[in-house]
Enzyme design. Structure first.
Site, PDB file in Angstrom:
ATOM      1  CD  GLU A   1     -42.405 -42.233  -1.619  1.00  0.00           C
ATOM      2  OE1 GLU A   1     -41.342 -42.822  -1.452  1.00  0.00           O
ATOM      3  OE2 GLU A   1     -42.499 -41.061  -2.011  1.00  0.00           O
TER       4      GLU A   1
ATOM      5  CB  ALA B   1     -52.269 -51.696  -8.786  1.00  0.00           C
TER       6      ALA B   1
ATOM      7  CB  THR C   1     -49.839 -48.412   4.535  1.00  0.00           C
ATOM      8  OG1 THR C   1     -49.656 -49.833   4.402  1.00  0.00           O
ATOM      9  CG2 THR C   1     -50.764 -47.912   3.435  1.00  0.00           C
ATOM     10  CB  SER C   2     -47.761 -47.789   9.267  1.00  0.00           C
ATOM     11  OG  SER C   2     -47.330 -46.449   9.303  1.00  0.00           O
TER      12      SER C   2
ATOM     13  CB  ILE D   1     -48.889 -39.402 -10.038  1.00  0.00           C
ATOM     14  CG1 ILE D   1     -49.483 -40.726 -10.516  1.00  0.00           C
ATOM     15  CG2 ILE D   1     -47.409 -39.274 -10.420  1.00  0.00           C
ATOM     16  CD1 ILE D   1     -48.995 -41.984  -9.783  1.00  0.00           C
TER      17      ILE D   1
ATOM     18  CB  THR E   1     -50.509 -45.688  -6.945  1.00  0.00           C
ATOM     19  OG1 THR E   1     -49.478 -45.855  -5.983  1.00  0.00           O
ATOM     20  CG2 THR E   1     -51.859 -45.917  -6.285  1.00  0.00           C
ATOM     21  CD  GLU E   2     -52.271 -49.503 -12.990  1.00  0.00           C
ATOM     22  OE1 GLU E   2     -53.233 -50.311 -13.034  1.00  0.00           O
ATOM     23  OE2 GLU E   2     -51.296 -49.559 -13.742  1.00  0.00           O
TER      24      GLU E   2
END
Lengths: 266, 385
Positions: free
Chosen positions: B368, B130, B370-371, B157, B126-127
């Site tokens: 990890e 992003a 989203t729904s 993180i 993740t960024e």
């Protein structure tokens, strides 16, 4: 060197105590645990294994479901297990049990640097007799109530926990030590231990296995060979909740005195 | 079809429960209150084989299966959501990609220390720009002859503040896809905490899982040895997506544990709490609420266990992991919220654990994937475009 540990599967006293109509305990209806003092004995043996690499063998006399307890002890790190189980052994009291366990230990084989560990007593019978009787029947020195154990070669130094203090004793191996739960904090089973525990050796000793030993005679084992007769088993009546008084001031003390006086306790 | 757990799984559950009750539960409130990472607990987890449950023994793992791992995360999360996600992120997001995509040398170098808990692992995808759009990577890795040079910042993180090993996703160049469109070439790297140019930045303050360490990772001309490229050059996006598939089983297990923990607490409390001269468990509303909560939780359990078994059996489990995570996460949020309601005013205080469980549960619907992302994955497996 090896360590042999005698263990017992007992009813979980945090659950319900079930009693059959004839007054004996309904073991099948109760959840079971490994006896607390026996877990301390297993841990004592495993610590010697950690230090010396010796083999640890756990032995239990009981019905076939006791295998699950033995598997759990293998998952804690014990190397081998022996389940002593036969219809002929059923109903044994401490005398008969120690006859059979002593014979089982002879069958496993006792060498000059071996140590036998037992829990001090089981929470169901509370007799503290089986360990000492096994030692007598095997002609071994014994130290009961071990709260600290140090092994140096064939010399074993034990600090005994007594009601009013400690006693230090030293014996030579082979010997038998009974352990109190204050001796140590038993380790957990581990994930790799559980993965392996069903592939470790577990032998079953039945009447056929042990019948040639002079200790194992149909008159000295099982219900028939047991001098003890159980009169009755029952759940004790539940006591009422206690009363807590807090504070050391005069009013509290006066209240305490008047409460005790009212109950004719002083 | 056998829906019974094996004897080994039952024994593992017993061990996990004993450990959770004695070692994790007593610290859960403090870990949440102080936001302190439970480092001592992690050492104990490592010693008992819980930091590398489903990896083979030759790499220092415990040699158990994926279901055993899911059950560990579940049982820890029942009493402490923070402890659950530490195991999950470490195992699924760091150990797993190294095990599944690493060279023999990489596996032998990293897995034994990760599986023993001596090293903690993390994953950097993740960024700021992003998140769900993982293709929007800005972090770059440039081939400098005998090493790689990484530049960029990762955010949110998990385990970052205490991790030693990071699987980092970065752009290594550009490529043209089948339709002639220019695409980023994305690759994965194993980065150690003490590599030059690597640092851990801001620590996030969160709503839930407050003891879990969530930080920024900053790479400024970070030097990464050539041999630390994970998998093939350009395979980074695939590795990241596969890693997240596995990670979803871990988060689904965390959500499952949170829901189970909340049901347990609510059953206990409603049998004690008296209102209008009755235990509140005697009211039919309470009974119906608890029946619904328990039913949803059990349904979530079988989705989670089924996904774990499929991964273990090397079947395609991507949609199963998404369904398990979607359903378990929404169940955790629903069940913990209802538990707080059953506790009434006490449920809203920190005197009882259900408000913590409700805060912890929310993240399972977000991280990890989203729904909404899970629904996209599930729909694409149905061929719905």
């Amino acid at each position: 060197m090896k360590a042999i540990v005698c263990v017992k599967q007992v009813p979980d006293t945090s659950g319900v105590v079930a009693v059959k109509e004839d007054g004996t305990m309904d073991r099948a209806a109760m959840a079971t645990i490994t006896n607390h003092d026996d877990l301390a004995a297993v841990e004592a043996a495993l610590r010697i294994k950690d230090a010396t690499g010796c083999k640890v063998i756990v032995v239990s006399m009981g019905p076939p479901p006791a295998e699950s307890m033995l598997r759990e002890l293998l998952a804690r790190g014990c190397d081998e297990a022996v389940l002593v189980s036969a219809r002929e052994f059923g109903g044994s009291d401490t005398y008969a049990t120690s006859q059979i366990l002593a014979a089982a230990i002879k069958k496993i084989g006792l060498e000059s640097d071996d140590i036998i560990f037992c829990g001090r007593q089981a929470i169901d019978g509370d007799t503290a007799q089986v360990g000492p009787q096994i030692a007598e029947k095997l002609g071994l020195p014994q130290i009961s109530y071990a709260a600290e154990i140090t092994v140096e070669g064939k010399a074993v130094t034990v600090k005994r926990l007594l009601e009013d203090g400690y006693m230090m004793l030293r014996v030579q191996t082979p010997c038998l030590i009974t352990c109190v739960k204050e001796l140590n904090e038993p380790r957990y089973m581990s994930v790799p231990g559980i993965v392996d525990c069903y592939s470790k050796p577990l032998a079953v000793f039945n009447y056929e296995t042990l019948k040639d030993d002079p200790l194992v005679d149909l008159d000295t084992i099982g219900l028939k060979g047991s001098p003890t007769n159980v009169y009755k088993s029952f759940s004790p009546p539940v006591k009422g909740a206690g009363m807590m008084l807090e504070g050391a001031d005069k009013a509290t003390c006066d209240k305490l005195v008047s409460l005790l006086d009212a109950k004719h306790m002083i | 079809m056998d829906l019974h757990l094996s004897k080994e799984h039952e024994m593992l559950r017993k061990m996990y429960r004993e450990f959770a009750e004695n070692e994790v539960k007593p610290l859960a409130e403090e870990v949440d209150e102080t936001e302190e990472f439970p480092a001592e607990t992690v050492k104990k987890l490592g010693k008992l084989g819980m930091m590398g449950i489903y990896f083979p023994k030759e790499y220092g793992g415990a040699g158990a299966d994926v279901l055993s791992y899911a059950m560990a995360v579940e049982e820890m999360s029942k009493v402490c959501g923070t402890t659950g996600v530490i195991i999950s992120a470490h195992t699924s997001l760091c150990c797993a990609p190294i095990f599944e995509h690493g060279t023999e040398e990489q596996k032998m170098k990293y897995l034994p220390k990760l599986c023993s808990g001596e090293w903690i692992g993390a994953f950097g995808l993740t960024e700021a720009g992003a998140g769900t759009d993982a293709q929007g990577q800005q972090t770059t890795a440039v081939d400098a002859g005998d090493h790689w040079v990484l530049n960029g910042t990762k955010i949110f993180i998990t385990n970052a503040g205490f991790a030693h090993v990071f699987v980092i996703i970065a752009v290594t160049g550009s490529t043209v896809d089948k339709k002639g469109r220019k695409r980023k070439e994305i690759s994965a790297f194993i980065v150690e905490r003490d590599f030059p140019g690597f640092s851990v930045g801001k620590h996030e303050k969160k709503m839930g899982i407050r003891g879990s360490s969530t930080c920024e990772l900053i790479m400024e001309d970070c030097i990464v040895p050539k041999e630390n490229l994970l998998g093939k050059l350009g395979n980074g996006f695939k590795i990241a997506m596969q890693t997240l598939d596995g990670g979803r089983i871990g988060i689904a297990s965390q959500a499952l544990g949170l829901a189970e923990g909340a049901v347990e607490e609510a059953v206990k409390y409603t049998k004690e709490r008296v209102q209008f001269g009755k235990r509140i468990s005697e009211f039919q509303n309470t009974q119906f609420q608890l029946a619904d909560m328990h039913t949803r939780t059990e349904a979530a359990k079988w989705l989670v266990y089924s996904a774990a078994m499929k991964k273990q059996n090397h079947e395609d489990y991507s949609a199963d992991a998404s369904m398990a995570k979607l359903f378990a996460a929404e169940t955790a949020s629903d069940v913990t919220r209802r538990a707080v309601q059953l506790f009434g005013g006490y449920g809203y205080t920190r005197e009882y654990p259900v408000e913590r469980m409700m805060r912890d549960a929310k993240i399972t619907e977000i991280y990890e994937g989203t729904s909404e992302v899970q629904r996209m994955v599930i729909a694409s497996h149905l061929g719905v475009k």
